[in-house]
Design an enzyme around this catalytic site. Structure first.
Site, PDB file in Angstrom:
ATOM      1  N   SER A   1       0.680  11.526 -13.355  1.00 32.86           N
ATOM      2  CA  SER A   1      -0.084  12.679 -12.910  1.00 32.86           C
ATOM      3  C   SER A   1      -1.404  12.681 -13.662  1.00 32.86           C
ATOM      4  CB  SER A   1       0.722  13.961 -13.146  1.00 32.86           C
ATOM      5  OG  SER A   1       0.022  15.097 -12.713  1.00 32.86           O
TER       6      SER A   1
ATOM      7  N   ASP B   1       0.874  -1.171   0.000  1.00 29.08           N
ATOM      8  CA  ASP B   1       0.000   0.000   0.000  1.00 29.08           C
ATOM      9  C   ASP B   1       0.916   1.227   0.000  1.00 29.08           C
ATOM     10  OD1 ASP B   1      -1.640   2.165   0.625  1.00 29.08           O
ATOM     11  OD2 ASP B   1      -2.881   1.024   2.016  1.00 29.08           O
TER      12      ASP B   1
ATOM     13  N   LYS C   1      -1.897  16.624  -7.581  1.00 35.24           N
ATOM     14  CA  LYS C   1      -1.149  16.456  -8.829  1.00 35.24           C
ATOM     15  C   LYS C   1      -0.231  17.661  -9.085  1.00 35.24           C
ATOM     16  CE  LYS C   1      -2.974  12.473  -9.886  1.00 35.24           C
ATOM     17  NZ  LYS C   1      -2.150  11.239  -9.819  1.00 35.24           N
TER      18      LYS C   1
ATOM     19  N   ASN D   1       2.044   5.013  -9.970  1.00 31.32           N
ATOM     20  CA  ASN D   1       0.781   5.046 -10.693  1.00 31.32           C
ATOM     21  C   ASN D   1      -0.450   4.987  -9.793  1.00 31.32           C
ATOM     22  OD1 ASN D   1      -1.120   4.418 -13.100  1.00 31.32           O
ATOM     23  ND2 ASN D   1      -1.324   2.614 -11.778  1.00 31.32           N
TER      24      ASN D   1
ATOM     25  N   TYR E   1      -8.015  16.879  -5.756  1.00 25.90           N
ATOM     26  CA  TYR E   1      -7.319  16.033  -6.722  1.00 25.90           C
ATOM     27  C   TYR E   1      -6.233  16.831  -7.452  1.00 25.90           C
ATOM     28  CZ  TYR E   1      -6.666  12.855 -10.692  1.00 25.90           C
ATOM     29  OH  TYR E   1      -6.119  12.018 -11.654  1.00 25.90           O
TER      30      TYR E   1
END
Length: 270
Positions: free
Chosen positions: A129, A51, A147, A78, A143
């Site tokens: 990203s 994890d 990024k 990823n 979110y």
């Protein structure tokens, strides 16, 4: 080594890399979901339970992979998920959890692999990203913040690391992955005050799965092409929507900078 390798871009990259003869270590919270891949490539595919938010294990995991295989040519950060909610709707726990997954996890793994790559004299780190790393939309504030942070860190790494390690920031638009699936997308509790602005984004995530125009397999091949290029890019934008969005943002920034340039420059001490 690919995190979040059981689905979406992670699985597509694993398939593509194995298809060209590479060895793939797929890291996932549920490694049993990679059993078919491992069975198909028993000598070159391995599933690893990890994890990425467990940052205390990052060095241990990277060291174990390096000791077993003798090298990690490419680390692909990823693992990720969708988060929708206005800031006022987003709890502190939701915000922190997303940063653990999208920023602190990749940062820890990158930090863990760099000493090995430095001693070996090369390697590559791929940061998955999003177009949301440059272009914002209502409801994607948390979110996009994660990024943006990952991209800022990686762009700086590309400037400070001078021992042969390359960095690739991948910015996909809407691709037909499972990112909008129920177990992947997290929706904050809605407030009626944000129905007009965040509501359409929430509805898109709820109903848009399976309608995205991008092909993950083609994205994976594009990433491998960029990694193999003599002069690879720092950023690889994927999809018509992503290219259009980034171009529009660049134009908007240039226009605003130009209109306010005189005020901006007239701030030096006399």
């Amino acid at each position: 080594m690919i995190t979040g390798a059981t689905s979406g871009f992670g699985r597509a990259l694993a398939d593509a890399a194995l298809g060209v003869g590479d060895t793939v270590i797929g890291a996932a919270r549920h490694p049993h979901r990679l059993k078919e891949l491992v069975a198909a490539y028993p000598a070159r595919a391995e599933a690893l339970e990890f994890d990425v938010t467990d940052t205390h294990r990052a060095a241990e995991v990277v060291d174990a992979v390096w000791n077993r295989w003798g090298r990690v040519d490419v680390l692909v950060n990823n693992a990720g998920r969708t988060q929708v909610g206005a800031l006022e709707e987003t709890t502190d726990r939701e915000l922190r959890d997303l940063f653990e997954l999208h920023f602190f996890g990749p940062a820890a793994l990158t930090r863990a692999v760099l000493p090995h790559m430095r001693r070996r004299g090369g390697g590559a780190v791929v940061q998955m990203s999003s177009v949301g790393g440059q272009v914002t939309a209502p409801g994607f504030g948390a979110y996009c913040a994660t990024k943006f942070a990952l991209e800022g860190l990686t762009e700086t790494l590309a400037q400070e690391v001078d021992f042969g390690v390359r960095f690739l920031i991948v910015e996909p638009g809407a691709f037909r992955t499972g990112l909008f699936d129920r177990d992947a997308a997290h929706l904050s509790e809605p407030l009626p005050e944000y129905h007009a602005t965040v509501g359409p984004t929430r509805e898109y995530v709820r109903t848009g799965g399976g309608s995205q125009p991008g092909d993950p397999a083609k994205a994976a091949r594009a990433i491998l092409t960029a990694l193999d290029a003599p002069a690879p890019p720092l950023r690889l934008v994927l999809g018509d929507d992503a290219v259009d969005g980034v171009q529009a943002r660049i134009a908007s920034l240039a226009d605003e900078l130009g209109r306010w340039e005189a005020v901006s420059r007239d701030t030096a001490l006399d």
